[in-house]
Write a protein that holds these residues in place. Structure first.
Motif: not given
Length: 618
Positions: A453, A490, A512-516, A531
């Motif tokens: 991402d 986003k 970006d902490e929101s990305v898996d 991670k």
């Protein structure tokens, strides 16, 4: 009165008077001069070289001695040897300007065959990225600088001084780019002036410039850019080395390697047939896979890329197509194909080594500076032909002259750099653990891989290594800030974001902490550890994170010393806002301003006064 006679008088006076009052109130007094046993001996060495050392160099010597005395408790004999070596190296200008010394007896920067170009390339290159008047290109409407004013500026006087100093030392490769603001214009003007007054001939130097080629650039786009550049450089007659600049993504690679008769590569071949350019190459800040594609095409005579001991910039933690990561395999392949190999910015992008961490400086040891080590690693370990130095002032030559002199010692140099490499590797293994040291940056997708991402996973983990193993805080903070500057929406697709927001000179974005990242890290030897390190380094380096000097000291992230004596003319921080504010007259750039001159004068005075007082036994 000369600096030497003035210092001699100061030193002599201590034997004639014991009544001078000691001034204990000056916080800037170096502690090494307060040593009753060591101070007089250091003063004697400084006296011997006083009139041969530039003010900038004098400040740098004092800062290094203070680190080794106060922080590292270097034994007296070693500190005296270091003082002698630093002072002697910094007196290079006196030697090159001394007409009583035959030219063949003066030290010259060694040269090597630059791959298939057959050029005799100096092992040090004068890079033109930090010495120009402004970062604003001369094709920028309204904001562009007036060419006639730029070449009459104080920055031009400084640039001429650097060029002349380089030429006297045999350093005759000058590298600039179309998008280094006024650099191209200023370098050409200085070189043409030297040709016109008979100081040099055209064959006495190697000139390199670079042009941008986007993924969708047409022949017409590129031709327009070339004509703008040629309008600056045509007075030189030809360009020795013309490069595609900042080749980073696969779209650029596809476009440049296209066999289309109206393609970019064929356009440059036409320039070569016309005699306007001699050799074709490329520069890159990209991932290792795309760099390897360019090299394996075998279309280029040379490559400018990053390969540094502390990590390979944007190629760090990216797949090299051979099971490894970074640019080591790219360098080896380029050498196999007999390409010239140019190491981009090992002293800045390779760790900001003009402001090294205490951990790095101590591990390398007093036998050579971190800057000298980085250069020697490039030459001796990696086999690269030349390293670029973004000279901002002539005193920046001090450390690279030291490196070149060590290089000239052959096997002794190889052994010296090997010892330093082993110390640093052992330090990294101690801090990171054997498994992470060996495998931590392997099997990670590039920022050009959709599973990331856009996050520069390998780059961010590399910065964690730089901090944890080597304490390179300021460097890591700067690099992470560049990643944070990359916008990301986003509401847009990955492809749309990359196309709109990725800068080929600075590809990838911050964590970006929101990305898996589960899919992205599925092949990593320890995804959960990776991670956790991503989260940790993000919290250390994000723009709103603060780190006190006490915090840095506790973590082992302290700076050893700062070899920047004054800010470069275009300003140290390269950002759109700073460039625009500077052009509008709201924010001033750098240059050897009054404050820098006064600092040097003050430090000379402190050193002389305190040395005299120490000699008196007060």
């Amino acid at each position: 009165m000369s600096r030497r006679s003035s210092l001699t008088k100061s030193l002599s006076s201590v034997f004639l008077s014991s009544k001078e009052k000691k001034d204990d109130g000056d916080e800037n007094t170096p502690t090494f001069l307060q040593s009753s046993s060591l101070g007089p001996q250091i003063a004697t060495i400084l006296e011997k070289y006083a009139d041969k050392i530039h003010d900038d160099s004098f400040l740098k010597i004092v800062r290094q001695l203070e680190f080794w005395f106060a922080n590292q408790k270097l034994p007296e004999d070693e500190l005296l040897a270091l003082t002698e070596r630093l002072a002697k190296t910094a007196s290079w200008r006196e030697v090159v300007d001394d007409e009583s010394i035959p030219d063949e007896q003066k030290f010259k920067i060694p040269t090597v065959r630059y791959g298939r170009t057959e050029l005799q390339m100096p092992i040090i290159t004068c890079g033109g990225m930090r010495i120009q008047e402004t970062w604003i290109p001369d094709n920028t409407p309204l904001l562009r600088s007036n060419k006639s004013k730029v070449v009459k500026s104080k920055s031009q006087d400084n640039l001429k001084d650097v060029i002349l100093s380089c030429l006297k030392l045999g350093l005759n490769h000058f590298e600039t780019a179309r998008f280094y603001g006024s650099s191209e214009v200023q370098f050409v003007d200085a070189l043409v002036n030297l040709m016109e007054n008979g100081t040099i001939q055209r064959e006495d130097f190697i000139f390199q410039t670079k042009l941008m080629a986007g993924a969708t650039s047409t022949k017409e786009d590129f031709a327009k850019q070339w004509e703008a550049s040629w309008s600056n450089v045509d007075k030189l007659g030809y360009v020795d080395l013309l490069s595609f600049h900042c080749v980073s993504d696969s779209g650029q690679v596809d476009n440049i390697l296209s066999e289309d008769k109206d393609g970019l590569y064929n356009f440059i071949l036409g320039l070569q047939e016309e005699g306007k350019i001699k050799h074709i190459g490329f520069s890159t800040h990209g991932d290792a896979e795309n760099i390897m594609r360019m090299i394996n095409s075998n279309k280029f005579d040379y490559v400018n890329l990053h390969k540094h001991f502390f990590g390979d910039y944007h190629a760090a933690g990216t797949l090299d197509t051979l099971g490894g990561q970074g640019n080591e395999a790219c360098v080896k392949r380029a050498l196999e194909l007999d390409m010239g190999v140019f190491n981009i910015s090992p002293f800045d992008k390779g760790g900001k080594l003009y402001r090294p961490s205490a951990a790095v400086a101590a591990a390398i040891g007093p036998e050579m500076s971190p800057i000298a080590f980085a250069a020697l690693h490039s030459w001796k370990t990696m086999g690269m032909h030349t390293v670029s130095v973004g000279f901002a002032r002539s005193s920046d030559l001090d450390e690279v002259i030291e490196a070149a002199k060590i290089y000239a010692e052959g096997d002794k140099a190889t052994a010296l750099v090997k010892v330093a490499e082993d110390r640093l590797k052992n330090l990294a293994i101690e801090k990171l653990g054997q498994d992470w040291y060996q495998k931590g940056l392997l099997k990670i997708p590039s920022f050009y891989d959709k599973t990331s991402d856009g996050i520069a996973i390998g780059h961010v983990l590399w910065l964690h290594n730089c901090l944890t193993a080597f304490g390179l805080y300021e460097f890591s903070k700067d690099r992470y800030g560049n990643l944070e500057a990359t916008s990301w929406s986003k509401s847009k697709s990955y492809e749309e974001n990359v196309k709109k927001n990725f800068n080929t000179g600075n590809p990838g974005r911050s964590f970006d902490e929101s990305v898996d990242l589960t899919e992205a890290l599925k092949d990593h030897y320890d995804p959960e550890l990776a991670k956790s390190k991503l989260v940790e380094v993000h919290n250390w380096l994000k723009k709103d994170a603060s780190m006190t000097d006490e915090d840095k000291a506790e973590r082992g992230w302290k700076q050893a010393y700062n070899l920047t004596t004054w800010e470069e003319f275009p300003g140290e921080v390269v950002s759109a806002s700073n460039v625009l504010l500077s052009r509008m007259g709201i924010k001033k750039g750098g240059g050897n301003k009054k404050e820098a001159v006064e600092e040097a004068k003050s430090m000379r005075g402190i050193v002389r006064r305190k040395s005299s007082l120490i000699l008196e036994g007060k």
